[in-house]
Design an enzyme around this catalytic site. Sequence first.
Site, PDB file in Angstrom:
ATOM      1  N   LYS A  68       0.843  -1.202   0.000  1.00 61.56           N
ATOM      2  CA  LYS A  68       0.000   0.000   0.000  1.00 61.56           C
ATOM      3  C   LYS A  68       0.877   1.251   0.000  1.00 61.56           C
ATOM      4  O   LYS A  68       0.608   2.206  -0.733  1.00 61.56           O
ATOM      5  CB  LYS A  68      -0.939  -0.011   1.221  1.00 61.56           C
ATOM      6  CG  LYS A  68      -2.119  -0.964   1.038  1.00 61.56           C
ATOM      7  CD  LYS A  68      -2.945  -1.188   2.294  1.00 61.56           C
ATOM      8  CE  LYS A  68      -4.032  -2.232   1.995  1.00 61.56           C
ATOM      9  NZ  LYS A  68      -4.777  -2.700   3.166  1.00 61.56           N
ATOM     10  N   GLN A 112      -4.924  -1.528   9.415  1.00 64.49           N
ATOM     11  CA  GLN A 112      -4.970  -2.849   8.781  1.00 64.49           C
ATOM     12  C   GLN A 112      -5.652  -3.868   9.690  1.00 64.49           C
ATOM     13  O   GLN A 112      -5.379  -3.925  10.896  1.00 64.49           O
ATOM     14  CB  GLN A 112      -3.533  -3.290   8.435  1.00 64.49           C
ATOM     15  CG  GLN A 112      -3.426  -4.587   7.657  1.00 64.49           C
ATOM     16  CD  GLN A 112      -3.939  -4.498   6.220  1.00 64.49           C
ATOM     17  OE1 GLN A 112      -4.031  -3.418   5.636  1.00 64.49           O
ATOM     18  NE2 GLN A 112      -4.279  -5.631   5.651  1.00 64.49           N
ATOM     19  N   ASP A 135     -11.144   3.514   4.282  1.00 63.31           N
ATOM     20  CA  ASP A 135     -11.572   2.115   4.236  1.00 63.31           C
ATOM     21  C   ASP A 135     -13.099   2.022   4.159  1.00 63.31           C
ATOM     22  O   ASP A 135     -13.638   0.955   3.839  1.00 63.31           O
ATOM     23  CB  ASP A 135     -11.143   1.438   5.542  1.00 63.31           C
ATOM     24  CG  ASP A 135     -10.153   0.327   5.332  1.00 63.31           C
ATOM     25  OD1 ASP A 135     -10.021  -0.137   4.186  1.00 63.31           O
ATOM     26  OD2 ASP A 135      -9.531  -0.078   6.322  1.00 63.31           O
TER      27      ASP A 135
END
Length: 306
Positions: A68, A112, A135
């Site tokens: 990422k 994460q 997200d």
Amino acid sequence: MTLSATSNGLSASQGEAVRIDGKAIARSLTEDIRQKVDHLVQQGHGLPGLAVVLVGNDPASEVYVKNKALQTHRAGMRSFMHMMPESTSEAELLKLIADLNANPQIHGILVQLPLPKQLDPSVVTNAIDPAKDVDGLGEVNTGRLALGMTGGMVPCTPLGCLKLLQSVHTDMTGMHAVVVGASNLVGKPMAQLLLRENCTVSIAHIHTRNIQELTRQADILIVATGKAGLVRGDWIKPGATVIDVGITRVPTSGGKSRLVGDVVFKEACHVAGHITPVPGGVGPMTIACLLHNTFQAASQSFLAEE
Ligand code: GUN
């Protein structure tokens, strides 16, 4: 097998499903974002910034977050990595999130998942400012999606799947879409997005009876269970579009390993009309959509400043 690549990220060989090339589509999306970032800078704005937080040392998560960060740089944006130990307390993580929420150089925050067991993912995701929730997993953005509102943050993996579907179908109205897997991360938001596309949507999960009867009715089949090889060729309606979200590392002979999806590709590719490979299908799109969401968050923040 002879493959022919086309400009829209699709490739086919005779008698087989057309492969949807997620890598190519993600590359083109990332390039598009990079150009838009250049344009923002030319207008005198700062660089969009993405903070990625990893708690613990799960090896797969470490690979994902490094990738990422790499892709964030490739898109011309700033990447901020925060690695925290496995023993991190909720208070420590919430303090970091509060600092990132207050930092004007950071426009997107991603923690994460999965998290170590002492940390409640819903408390953590809801601590992120909804405007920086790239997200799309917090209650505010989840609610916006469920209400069919535009302008909210859509979770990256389902958004990537939608973009792959749109590369094949210009109009999904009236199609029967079956989503296998009802997770908050993929299955539920995926179903909402397909509903927004006017599909008839079914969600199958671990308690679904006669699941194959349902999947065989799907014009669009999205599989996100994390169970390698669950979906066999005879679960699929001939000509269907199959999107395989699963990615599992399995051992092969000779002490090596390879990545496989939730769909048995070598069976499915003789039945489906279009199919995503693993790897190289959904995976690259998840990151490209994270960059897309970060760019969107930064643009909205710059607009609010004007
Ligand atoms: N772990 C696996 N996929 C994801 C994702 O899309 N977002 C976060 N935060 N964690 C993940």
